[in-house]
Design a protein around this motif. Sequence first.
Motif: not given
Length: 306
Positions: A147-162
Amino acid sequence: MRGNGLPPVTVLLATFDGARHLRPQLDSIAAQRGVDWALRVSDDGSSDGTMDILAAFADEHADRDIRIVTGPKRGVARNFLSMIAAPDLPPAPVALSDQDDVWMPDRLARALSAPGFPMLYGSATMVCDEHLENGRLSRPAPPATGFARALAQNVIAGNTMVLSVAACQLLRRAMPQGDIPFHDWWIYQIITGAGQRVHIDAEPGLYYRQHGRNTLGDPRGARAMLSRLHKAFDGDYGKWLAQNTAALTEAKDLLTPENRALLAAFGRDLGRAGPARILRMKKSGIHRESLTGTIALYAVAGLGRI
């Protein structure tokens, strides 16, 4: 072949004036091996032939559960969220789909076969030009997510999400009232904020077409870095952080106590300047994936630009 011991999966495809590249993506969904798929399409008001392509595809695959609806017309993020929130969404894993990629035949089967299928699965991509040529593997996944990293940046592209069924249920409970900049970033934040497991597959699952109209595009390269630095200093990035923080605060009761406290501290610091703020960010583990990105983050934070 359908099923092959794997659960059925619903593909959520958001469209808007995507006729130029849409048909190859649809065909790649139809070519998925070993998975029983259904398709939900939310179109945000296309005027370029997109609807005709979708109708033809649905006719050709009449044996499949394919539904096409009118989107909320509030941008791509809200379009995807509206499909996740739809009351008739089947209780099955969900795969997000952009309108201009091409999936590899094992994309869905690989995701659903991930060890202990996580709440959120993502993967690498093959980044290609508009003609799906000159491909190269996307940036390697970070060694850890949280979560700490997620506050600053997304690292999982939406087009790959399941997403698992439980993940969709969580996202429905957390659904924001206001606008958010990017649906995939918010999804990543909610899942990690609730303390749930994320898995990023190092093997690519799709060909990620770059054509000049991508919402963000591939983050690698000097031009992409300069573009992101510009957004940081001209206020866009700060606006995104504020929108995400507001949306997460609405759903704070779904976060772990530790992440709830981290979010509150992060929100209090937005817009503050000075070295003390940078030290608080470092202590909390808030940083970006690359060293240069982290330096830029701390620089704009120290100046009070975010």
